[in-house]
Design a protein around this motif. Structure first.
Motif, PDB file in Angstrom:
ATOM      1  N   GLY A  65       8.483 -27.824  30.965  1.00  0.00           N
ATOM      2  CA  GLY A  65       7.729 -28.635  31.924  1.00  0.00           C
ATOM      3  C   GLY A  65       7.663 -30.092  31.498  1.00  0.00           C
ATOM      4  O   GLY A  65       7.804 -31.002  32.321  1.00  0.00           O
ATOM      5  N   ILE A  66       7.467 -30.314  30.206  1.00  0.00           N
ATOM      6  CA  ILE A  66       7.435 -31.686  29.705  1.00  0.00           C
ATOM      7  C   ILE A  66       8.813 -32.324  29.829  1.00  0.00           C
ATOM      8  O   ILE A  66       8.929 -33.524  30.125  1.00  0.00           O
ATOM      9  N   LEU A  67       9.865 -31.554  29.635  1.00  0.00           N
ATOM     10  CA  LEU A  67      11.220 -32.081  29.794  1.00  0.00           C
ATOM     11  C   LEU A  67      11.445 -32.560  31.231  1.00  0.00           C
ATOM     12  O   LEU A  67      12.047 -33.621  31.454  1.00  0.00           O
ATOM     13  N   VAL A  68      10.947 -31.800  32.198  1.00  0.00           N
ATOM     14  CA  VAL A  68      11.025 -32.239  33.598  1.00  0.00           C
ATOM     15  C   VAL A  68      10.272 -33.557  33.765  1.00  0.00           C
ATOM     16  O   VAL A  68      10.774 -34.501  34.393  1.00  0.00           O
ATOM     17  N   ASP A  69       9.077 -33.630  33.207  1.00  0.00           N
ATOM     18  CA  ASP A  69       8.273 -34.854  33.323  1.00  0.00           C
ATOM     19  C   ASP A  69       8.996 -36.049  32.698  1.00  0.00           C
ATOM     20  O   ASP A  69       8.968 -37.162  33.242  1.00  0.00           O
ATOM     21  N   GLN A  70       9.623 -35.828  31.552  1.00  0.00           N
ATOM     22  CA  GLN A  70      10.319 -36.912  30.871  1.00  0.00           C
ATOM     23  C   GLN A  70      11.436 -37.500  31.734  1.00  0.00           C
ATOM     24  O   GLN A  70      11.623 -38.722  31.772  1.00  0.00           O
ATOM     25  N   LEU A  71      12.173 -36.642  32.398  1.00  0.00           N
ATOM     26  CA  LEU A  71      13.351 -37.082  33.149  1.00  0.00           C
ATOM     27  C   LEU A  71      12.989 -37.642  34.519  1.00  0.00           C
ATOM     28  O   LEU A  71      13.218 -38.813  34.806  1.00  0.00           O
ATOM     29  N   TRP A  72      12.405 -36.810  35.372  1.00  0.00           N
ATOM     30  CA  TRP A  72      12.100 -37.282  36.722  1.00  0.00           C
ATOM     31  C   TRP A  72      10.894 -38.217  36.728  1.00  0.00           C
ATOM     32  O   TRP A  72      10.846 -39.158  37.512  1.00  0.00           O
ATOM     33  N   GLY A  73       9.939 -37.976  35.832  1.00  0.00           N
ATOM     34  CA  GLY A  73       8.796 -38.867  35.752  1.00  0.00           C
ATOM     35  C   GLY A  73       9.208 -40.281  35.384  1.00  0.00           C
ATOM     36  O   GLY A  73       8.645 -41.261  35.885  1.00  0.00           O
ATOM     37  N   ALA A  74      10.215 -40.403  34.530  1.00  0.00           N
ATOM     38  CA  ALA A  74      10.703 -41.731  34.157  1.00  0.00           C
ATOM     39  C   ALA A  74      11.311 -42.440  35.359  1.00  0.00           C
ATOM     40  O   ALA A  74      11.149 -43.655  35.528  1.00  0.00           O
ATOM     41  N   CYS A  75      12.004 -41.688  36.218  1.00  0.00           N
ATOM     42  CA  CYS A  75      12.572 -42.289  37.434  1.00  0.00           C
ATOM     43  C   CYS A  75      11.468 -42.744  38.379  1.00  0.00           C
ATOM     44  O   CYS A  75      11.532 -43.849  38.946  1.00  0.00           O
ATOM     45  N   TYR A  76      10.454 -41.912  38.553  1.00  0.00           N
ATOM     46  CA  TYR A  76       9.333 -42.302  39.411  1.00  0.00           C
ATOM     47  C   TYR A  76       8.617 -43.528  38.835  1.00  0.00           C
ATOM     48  O   TYR A  76       8.151 -44.387  39.588  1.00  0.00           O
ATOM     49  N   ASN A  77       8.532 -43.604  37.521  1.00  0.00           N
ATOM     50  CA  ASN A  77       7.876 -44.744  36.900  1.00  0.00           C
ATOM     51  C   ASN A  77       8.608 -46.042  37.252  1.00  0.00           C
ATOM     52  O   ASN A  77       7.980 -47.047  37.623  1.00  0.00           O
ATOM     53  N   ARG A  78       9.929 -46.042  37.157  1.00  0.00           N
ATOM     54  CA  ARG A  78      10.685 -47.259  37.486  1.00  0.00           C
ATOM     55  C   ARG A  78      10.684 -47.536  38.990  1.00  0.00           C
ATOM     56  O   ARG A  78      10.825 -48.685  39.404  1.00  0.00           O
ATOM     57  N   LEU A  79      10.537 -46.486  39.791  1.00  0.00           N
ATOM     58  CA  LEU A  79      10.427 -46.688  41.233  1.00  0.00           C
ATOM     59  C   LEU A  79       9.115 -47.389  41.567  1.00  0.00           C
ATOM     60  O   LEU A  79       9.092 -48.347  42.350  1.00  0.00           O
ATOM     61  N   LEU A  80       8.020 -46.919  40.995  1.00  0.00           N
ATOM     62  CA  LEU A  80       6.700 -47.429  41.342  1.00  0.00           C
ATOM     63  C   LEU A  80       6.335 -48.693  40.578  1.00  0.00           C
ATOM     64  O   LEU A  80       5.523 -49.496  41.057  1.00  0.00           O
ATOM     65  N   ILE A  81       6.900 -48.843  39.387  1.00  0.00           N
ATOM     66  CA  ILE A  81       6.645 -50.044  38.575  1.00  0.00           C
ATOM     67  C   ILE A  81       8.009 -50.669  38.270  1.00  0.00           C
ATOM     68  O   ILE A  81       8.596 -50.402  37.214  1.00  0.00           O
ATOM     69  N   PRO A  82       8.524 -51.470  39.174  1.00  0.00           N
ATOM     70  CA  PRO A  82       9.914 -51.942  39.075  1.00  0.00           C
ATOM     71  C   PRO A  82      10.116 -53.080  38.083  1.00  0.00           C
ATOM     72  O   PRO A  82      10.627 -54.154  38.416  1.00  0.00           O
ATOM     73  N   ASP A  83       9.723 -52.850  36.835  1.00  0.00           N
ATOM     74  CA  ASP A  83       9.920 -53.863  35.800  1.00  0.00           C
ATOM     75  C   ASP A  83      11.330 -53.829  35.219  1.00  0.00           C
ATOM     76  O   ASP A  83      11.736 -54.744  34.508  1.00  0.00           O
ATOM     77  N   ALA A  84      12.060 -52.738  35.474  1.00  0.00           N
ATOM     78  CA  ALA A  84      13.415 -52.576  34.953  1.00  0.00           C
ATOM     79  C   ALA A  84      14.233 -51.847  36.024  1.00  0.00           C
ATOM     80  O   ALA A  84      13.670 -51.168  36.890  1.00  0.00           O
ATOM     81  N   PRO A  85      15.547 -51.982  35.996  1.00  0.00           N
ATOM     82  CA  PRO A  85      16.374 -51.387  37.051  1.00  0.00           C
ATOM     83  C   PRO A  85      16.370 -49.862  37.038  1.00  0.00           C
ATOM     84  O   PRO A  85      16.319 -49.237  35.973  1.00  0.00           O
ATOM     85  N   LEU A  86      16.427 -49.299  38.211  1.00  0.00           N
ATOM     86  CA  LEU A  86      16.557 -47.859  38.388  1.00  0.00           C
ATOM     87  C   LEU A  86      17.956 -47.615  38.938  1.00  0.00           C
ATOM     88  O   LEU A  86      18.196 -47.719  40.138  1.00  0.00           O
ATOM     89  N   ASP A  87      18.888 -47.332  38.038  1.00  0.00           N
ATOM     90  CA  ASP A  87      20.274 -47.165  38.455  1.00  0.00           C
ATOM     91  C   ASP A  87      20.876 -45.938  37.774  1.00  0.00           C
ATOM     92  O   ASP A  87      20.212 -45.254  36.988  1.00  0.00           O
ATOM     93  N   GLU A  88      22.136 -45.668  38.070  1.00  0.00           N
ATOM     94  CA  GLU A  88      22.762 -44.457  37.543  1.00  0.00           C
ATOM     95  C   GLU A  88      22.966 -44.530  36.038  1.00  0.00           C
ATOM     96  O   GLU A  88      22.949 -43.497  35.361  1.00  0.00           O
ATOM     97  N   ALA A  89      23.164 -45.719  35.507  1.00  0.00           N
ATOM     98  CA  ALA A  89      23.278 -45.847  34.051  1.00  0.00           C
ATOM     99  C   ALA A  89      21.986 -45.411  33.377  1.00  0.00           C
ATOM    100  O   ALA A  89      21.997 -44.781  32.303  1.00  0.00           O
ATOM    101  N   TYR A  90      20.862 -45.721  34.014  1.00  0.00           N
ATOM    102  CA  TYR A  90      19.563 -45.293  33.489  1.00  0.00           C
ATOM    103  C   TYR A  90      19.451 -43.769  33.529  1.00  0.00           C
ATOM    104  O   TYR A  90      18.963 -43.150  32.575  1.00  0.00           O
ATOM    105  N   ALA A  91      19.926 -43.161  34.602  1.00  0.00           N
ATOM    106  CA  ALA A  91      19.888 -41.704  34.712  1.00  0.00           C
ATOM    107  C   ALA A  91      20.692 -41.052  33.593  1.00  0.00           C
ATOM    108  O   ALA A  91      20.250 -40.076  32.973  1.00  0.00           O
ATOM    109  N   VAL A  92      21.873 -41.575  33.323  1.00  0.00           N
ATOM    110  CA  VAL A  92      22.714 -41.030  32.258  1.00  0.00           C
ATOM    111  C   VAL A  92      22.024 -41.180  30.906  1.00  0.00           C
ATOM    112  O   VAL A  92      21.998 -40.246  30.086  1.00  0.00           O
ATOM    113  N   ALA A  93      21.435 -42.353  30.662  1.00  0.00           N
ATOM    114  CA  ALA A  93      20.739 -42.584  29.394  1.00  0.00           C
ATOM    115  C   ALA A  93      19.545 -41.652  29.227  1.00  0.00           C
ATOM    116  O   ALA A  93      19.287 -41.148  28.124  1.00  0.00           O
TER     117      ALA A  93
END
Length: 209
Positions: free
Chosen positions: A160-188
């Motif tokens: 469950g925490i692994l899910v939070d780490q991955l998708w939660g990080a994407c939601y964080n960049r979506l809602l707080i756009p201080d850094a780019p949300l792109d496919e390179a970020y997904a791979v990283a």
């Protein structure tokens, strides 16, 4: 043409419920994606779908709940979780698809709007969980369970925490756009998570512990 030769005419009976529901969801998704969540009202959706407001009131407790289900119906196929037996490849593919969706034609703003309105609309919140976030989470957990059975994840990892780490990080960049949300970020994200969650490597000579 004789009476016997006359073509059969379809009666003016009601459309099947499934057809009406699908039409309503398409209309709601169109309004949501084109004009945002405030555009999704029972009046506007009923008009666009050629349905009645009473039908909408019967099926959905609020326009927000309708908007959440409509978004899931629109995005479900785009967010299918692949299963090739390689969790790194499958997870990378799925997370990249998620990021592409968030960056496509204002979809990210739509999700942000749904999340924001869910904070004060309990019916939207419940619908968002039931039709969108909970099913997506269940797919990820199922994929991680299979990966763990194949020895690709540690036995003691909290999935469950692994899910939070991955998708939660994407939601964080979506809602707080201080850094780019792109496919390179997904791979990283996938690499960072799995390099820490995978089976322990053999200890190097001279290492402590």
């Amino acid at each position: 043409m004789s009476h016997d030769e006359a073509p059969a005419r379809r009666g003016r009976g009601r459309r099947p419920a499934a057809e009406v529901r699908a039409s309503v969801l398409r209309a709601a998704a169109g309004l949501l994606l084109n004009s945002g969540i405030r555009a999704v009202t029972f009046d506007r959706v009923a008009t666009a779908a050629g349905s009645s407001k009473m039908t909408l009131y019967k099926w959905w407790p609020s326009a927000g709940a309708l908007a959440a289900e409509a978004f899931f119906a629109h995005s479900a196929q785009q967010l299918e979780f692949p299963d090739t037996g390689d969790i790194r490849a499958d997870l990378t593919s799925q997370l990249r698809a998620f990021v592409r969706l968030l960056n496509r034609d204002g979809t990210g703003a739509v999700i942000a709007g749904l999340i924001g309105n869910a904070q004060t609309d309990p019916e939207l919140s419940a619908a968002f969980s039931k039709h969108y976030s909970a099913p997506r989470r269940a797919l990820a957990l199922a994929a991680f369970e299979k990966a763990r059975e194949r020895g690709q994840l540690r036995d003691d990892i909290d999935l469950g925490i692994l899910v939070d780490q991955l998708w939660g990080a994407c939601y964080n960049r979506l809602l707080i756009p201080d850094a780019p949300l792109d496919e390179a970020y997904a791979v990283a994200l996938v690499n960072n998570a799995l390099d820490g969650a995978g089976p322990n490597p053999a200890r190097r000579p001279g290492s402590r512990g």
